[in-house]
Design a protein around this motif. Structure first.
Motif, PDB file in Angstrom:
ATOM      1  N   PHE A   1      -4.548   6.335  -3.552  1.00  0.00           N
ATOM      2  CA  PHE A   1      -5.728   7.581  -3.358  1.00  0.00           C
ATOM      3  C   PHE A   1      -5.491   8.769  -2.679  1.00  0.00           C
ATOM      4  CE2 PHE A   1      -7.586   3.426  -4.075  1.00  0.00           C
ATOM      5  CZ  PHE A   1      -8.762   3.656  -4.750  1.00  0.00           C
ATOM      6  N   ALA A   2      -4.431   8.891  -1.971  1.00  0.00           N
ATOM      7  CA  ALA A   2      -4.007  10.113  -1.166  1.00  0.00           C
ATOM      8  C   ALA A   2      -2.639   9.743  -0.446  1.00  0.00           C
ATOM      9  CB  ALA A   2      -5.235  10.326   0.204  1.00  0.00           C
ATOM     10  N   ASN A   3      -2.063  11.034  -0.301  1.00  0.00           N
ATOM     11  CA  ASN A   3      -0.597  11.358   0.408  1.00  0.00           C
ATOM     12  C   ASN A   3      -0.650  10.477   1.459  1.00  0.00           C
ATOM     13  OD1 ASN A   3       1.425  12.336   1.782  1.00  0.00           O
ATOM     14  ND2 ASN A   3       1.280  14.341   0.424  1.00  0.00           N
ATOM     15  N   PRO A   4       0.387   9.770   1.784  1.00  0.00           N
ATOM     16  CA  PRO A   4       0.428   8.973   2.925  1.00  0.00           C
ATOM     17  C   PRO A   4       0.544   9.769   4.445  1.00  0.00           C
ATOM     18  CG  PRO A   4       2.506   9.076   1.647  1.00  0.00           C
ATOM     19  CD  PRO A   4       1.357   9.506   0.900  1.00  0.00           C
ATOM     20  N   ASP A   5       1.148  10.998   4.057  1.00  0.00           N
ATOM     21  CA  ASP A   5       1.241  11.989   5.092  1.00  0.00           C
ATOM     22  C   ASP A   5      -0.473  12.235   5.805  1.00  0.00           C
ATOM     23  OD1 ASP A   5       3.600  12.125   5.074  1.00  0.00           O
ATOM     24  OD2 ASP A   5       3.858  14.134   4.824  1.00  0.00           O
ATOM     25  N   TYR A   6      -1.279  12.067   4.826  1.00  0.00           N
ATOM     26  CA  TYR A   6      -2.921  12.132   5.267  1.00  0.00           C
ATOM     27  C   TYR A   6      -3.353  11.197   6.166  1.00  0.00           C
ATOM     28  CZ  TYR A   6      -3.340  15.924   1.359  1.00  0.00           C
ATOM     29  OH  TYR A   6      -3.272  16.946   0.697  1.00  0.00           O
ATOM     30  N   TYR A   7      -2.880   9.962   5.608  1.00  0.00           N
ATOM     31  CA  TYR A   7      -3.112   8.740   6.698  1.00  0.00           C
ATOM     32  C   TYR A   7      -2.576   8.945   7.715  1.00  0.00           C
ATOM     33  CZ  TYR A   7      -4.981   7.027   2.095  1.00  0.00           C
ATOM     34  OH  TYR A   7      -5.698   6.768   1.073  1.00  0.00           O
ATOM     35  N   ARG A   8      -1.251   8.982   7.813  1.00  0.00           N
ATOM     36  CA  ARG A   8      -0.628   9.109   9.067  1.00  0.00           C
ATOM     37  C   ARG A   8      -1.228  10.267  10.140  1.00  0.00           C
ATOM     38  NH1 ARG A   8       3.876  10.266   6.842  1.00  0.00           N
ATOM     39  NH2 ARG A   8       4.616   7.968   6.649  1.00  0.00           N
ATOM     40  N   TYR A   9      -1.370  11.219   9.656  1.00  0.00           N
ATOM     41  CA  TYR A   9      -1.967  12.473  10.510  1.00  0.00           C
ATOM     42  C   TYR A   9      -3.231  11.989  10.849  1.00  0.00           C
ATOM     43  CZ  TYR A   9      -3.864  16.745  12.035  1.00  0.00           C
ATOM     44  OH  TYR A   9      -4.743  17.661  12.658  1.00  0.00           O
ATOM     45  N   TYR A  10      -4.249  11.417   9.986  1.00  0.00           N
ATOM     46  CA  TYR A  10      -5.382  11.149  10.551  1.00  0.00           C
ATOM     47  C   TYR A  10      -5.583   9.917  11.432  1.00  0.00           C
ATOM     48  CZ  TYR A  10     -10.387   9.335  10.104  1.00  0.00           C
ATOM     49  OH  TYR A  10     -11.704   8.684  10.653  1.00  0.00           O
ATOM     50  N   LEU A  11      -4.711   9.043  11.245  1.00  0.00           N
ATOM     51  CA  LEU A  11      -4.754   7.838  12.383  1.00  0.00           C
ATOM     52  C   LEU A  11      -3.987   8.340  13.760  1.00  0.00           C
ATOM     53  CD1 LEU A  11      -3.955   4.783  10.088  1.00  0.00           C
ATOM     54  CD2 LEU A  11      -5.992   5.542  11.085  1.00  0.00           C
ATOM     55  N   CYS A  12      -2.830   8.947  13.657  1.00  0.00           N
ATOM     56  CA  CYS A  12      -2.395   9.595  14.983  1.00  0.00           C
ATOM     57  C   CYS A  12      -3.362  10.494  15.784  1.00  0.00           C
ATOM     58  CB  CYS A  12      -1.119  10.626  14.607  1.00  0.00           C
ATOM     59  SG  CYS A  12       0.377   9.387  14.025  1.00  0.00           S
ATOM     60  N   SER A  13      -4.180  11.330  14.895  1.00  0.00           N
ATOM     61  CA  SER A  13      -5.136  12.301  15.468  1.00  0.00           C
ATOM     62  C   SER A  13      -6.054  11.251  16.504  1.00  0.00           C
ATOM     63  CB  SER A  13      -5.928  13.000  14.460  1.00  0.00           C
ATOM     64  OG  SER A  13      -6.876  12.368  13.700  1.00  0.00           O
ATOM     65  N   LYS A  14      -6.204  10.035  16.315  1.00  0.00           N
ATOM     66  CA  LYS A  14      -7.057   9.192  16.860  1.00  0.00           C
ATOM     67  C   LYS A  14      -6.372   8.444  18.027  1.00  0.00           C
ATOM     68  CE  LYS A  14     -10.784   8.683  13.516  1.00  0.00           C
ATOM     69  NZ  LYS A  14     -11.807   8.547  14.213  1.00  0.00           N
ATOM     70  N   LEU A  15      -5.178   8.487  18.172  1.00  0.00           N
ATOM     71  CA  LEU A  15      -4.318   7.708  18.985  1.00  0.00           C
ATOM     72  C   LEU A  15      -4.058   8.332  20.295  1.00  0.00           C
ATOM     73  CD1 LEU A  15      -1.390   5.890  16.629  1.00  0.00           C
ATOM     74  CD2 LEU A  15      -3.144   4.808  18.087  1.00  0.00           C
ATOM     75  N   ASN A  16      -4.320   7.445  21.485  1.00  0.00           N
ATOM     76  CA  ASN A  16      -3.915   7.917  22.572  1.00  0.00           C
ATOM     77  C   ASN A  16      -3.310   6.941  23.670  1.00  0.00           C
ATOM     78  OD1 ASN A  16      -6.043   6.821  23.537  1.00  0.00           O
ATOM     79  ND2 ASN A  16      -7.540   8.178  22.763  1.00  0.00           N
ATOM     80  N   THR A  17      -3.206   7.107  24.962  1.00  0.00           N
ATOM     81  CA  THR A  17      -2.745   5.809  25.585  1.00  0.00           C
ATOM     82  C   THR A  17      -3.522   5.108  26.096  1.00  0.00           C
ATOM     83  OG1 THR A  17      -3.050   7.293  27.569  1.00  0.00           O
ATOM     84  CG2 THR A  17      -0.804   7.215  26.400  1.00  0.00           C
ATOM     85  N   ASP A  18      -4.798   4.888  25.669  1.00  0.00           N
ATOM     86  CA  ASP A  18      -5.582   3.778  25.897  1.00  0.00           C
ATOM     87  C   ASP A  18      -5.756   2.650  24.690  1.00  0.00           C
ATOM     88  OD1 ASP A  18      -7.725   4.406  24.111  1.00  0.00           O
ATOM     89  OD2 ASP A  18      -8.727   5.711  25.508  1.00  0.00           O
ATOM     90  N   ILE A  19      -6.367   1.787  24.823  1.00  0.00           N
ATOM     91  CA  ILE A  19      -6.433   0.627  23.859  1.00  0.00           C
ATOM     92  C   ILE A  19      -7.835   0.560  23.061  1.00  0.00           C
ATOM     93  CG2 ILE A  19      -4.710  -0.765  24.854  1.00  0.00           C
ATOM     94  CD1 ILE A  19      -6.829  -2.596  26.062  1.00  0.00           C
ATOM     95  N   SER A  20      -8.309   1.704  23.026  1.00  0.00           N
ATOM     96  CA  SER A  20      -9.844   1.716  22.184  1.00  0.00           C
ATOM     97  C   SER A  20      -9.606   1.558  20.890  1.00  0.00           C
ATOM     98  CB  SER A  20     -10.726   3.081  22.491  1.00  0.00           C
ATOM     99  OG  SER A  20     -10.724   3.191  23.909  1.00  0.00           O
ATOM    100  N   ASP A  21     -10.505   0.939  20.211  1.00  0.00           N
ATOM    101  CA  ASP A  21     -10.258   0.597  18.798  1.00  0.00           C
ATOM    102  C   ASP A  21     -10.435   2.107  18.124  1.00  0.00           C
ATOM    103  OD1 ASP A  21     -10.379  -2.106  19.338  1.00  0.00           O
ATOM    104  OD2 ASP A  21     -12.385  -2.290  18.538  1.00  0.00           O
ATOM    105  N   ILE A  22      -9.514   2.161  16.734  1.00  0.00           N
ATOM    106  CA  ILE A  22      -9.631   3.267  16.071  1.00  0.00           C
ATOM    107  C   ILE A  22     -10.486   3.052  14.829  1.00  0.00           C
ATOM    108  CG2 ILE A  22      -8.057   4.990  14.789  1.00  0.00           C
ATOM    109  CD1 ILE A  22      -5.745   3.343  16.774  1.00  0.00           C
ATOM    110  N   ASP A  23     -11.218   3.834  14.460  1.00  0.00           N
ATOM    111  CA  ASP A  23     -12.306   3.724  13.331  1.00  0.00           C
ATOM    112  C   ASP A  23     -11.495   4.816  12.177  1.00  0.00           C
ATOM    113  OD1 ASP A  23     -14.380   2.631  11.866  1.00  0.00           O
ATOM    114  OD2 ASP A  23     -15.397   4.603  12.111  1.00  0.00           O
ATOM    115  N   PHE A  24     -11.489   3.998  10.978  1.00  0.00           N
ATOM    116  CA  PHE A  24     -11.323   4.785   9.756  1.00  0.00           C
ATOM    117  C   PHE A  24     -12.636   4.973   8.866  1.00  0.00           C
ATOM    118  CE2 PHE A  24     -10.513   5.421   5.255  1.00  0.00           C
ATOM    119  CZ  PHE A  24      -9.458   6.320   5.204  1.00  0.00           C
TER     120      PHE A  24
END
Length: 268
Positions: free
Chosen positions: A76-99
């Motif tokens: 459905f989409a370029n893998p870079d799109y998913y990688r960018y989106y998920l990384c844009s939500k990642l930080n150093t805490d352990i909160s859940d990441i919503d897609f």
């Protein structure tokens, strides 16, 4: 990437960083290091723990059909799109990441296409048309003005603060787009100020090159394509703020905006 796994695992100058979910911290920080030690294998240097991935605010569930298979997502989409989106939500805490599909589409269209790629698409072809595809040397004032910003972004990436790093990268993209809008190189070209148009576009493209270097770990295939359009390759942090671009190719759109109807059937 054609690297030898055994060689990497046993090199003393290789830093081993594991990325794990918060549900396996007990095993991964207690038993796994002990197993590596007794096996005489290089032990972990860092462990980065993140939260669970949820879909549209809910836990993944096969019985409820609320899950996305990675292999299926690539249809459905370029893998870079998913990688960018998920990384844009990642930080150093352990909160859940919503897609969230709507948020994913908006994020990709706004950041990668509306801000980042937009720099090249607005400026590159002026150089092709007016300056024999050449970037005018010495136009790195804008690039140099972001030198401290670049270092801050690199530090954030090293600290695994990916969300903050990407936010700062897009803030610079916003500033360069505003610079291009204010300077209006299209009007400069139309009114006979071709040299000024070339200078503006060269300034913008040097920052575009810098931002591509910083984004390379997050969107490697898109970055590779941009480097091809800029007639360069294998750039790294050492190439930031460098007046290293010479000739560019004609800019042709190679990624397009996402539409929600393109994702019918992504949820199983």
């Amino acid at each position: 990437n054609k690297k030898d796994f055994e060689e990497l695992m046993n090199k003393k100058n290789v830093k081993l960083v594991h990325f794990i979910g918060k549900d396996i911290v007990y095993f991964h920080l207690l038993f796994w290091p002990a197993m590596l030690k007794t096996s005489d294998v290089n032990n972990l240097d860092e462990v980065f723990v993140h939260g669970f991935l949820t879909i549209e605010g809910n836990k993944m569930s096969k019985s409820k059909g609320n899950f996305i298979l990675a292999d299926n997502a690539l249809k459905f989409a370029n893998p870079d799109y998913y990688r960018y989106y998920l990384c844009s939500k990642l930080n150093t805490d352990i909160s859940d990441i919503d897609f969230s599909l709507d948020d994913f589409i908006q994020k990709v269209n706004s950041d990668l296409i509306g801000k980042f790629i937009n720099i090249g698409s607005r400026t590159q072809n002026f150089l092709v048309k007016l300056n024999n595809s050449e970037i005018a040397s010495g136009n790195i004032e804008k690039s140099e003005s972001f030198k401290l910003n670049y270092q801050e972004i690199i530090d954030l990436i090293d600290k695994k603060e990916y969300s903050k790093a990407l936010k700062n990268i897009m803030a610079i993209a916003d500033k360069i787009n505003a610079y291009v809008s204010n300077e209006e190189p299209w009007n400069k070209a139309k009114n006979g100020e071709e040299e000024k148009c070339i200078e503006i576009c060269s300034e913008a493209l040097n920052v575009f090159k810098d931002l591509t270097i910083l984004l390379q770990p997050f969107i490697p295939s898109i970055a590779e394509k941009i480097f091809e359009l800029l007639n360069t390759k294998n750039l790294n942090y050492g190439d930031l703020n460098k007046d290293s671009l010479n000739k560019v190719q004609k800019f042709k759109p190679f990624i397009t905006r996402l539409e929600k109807n393109d994702f019918d059937g992504i949820l199983n």
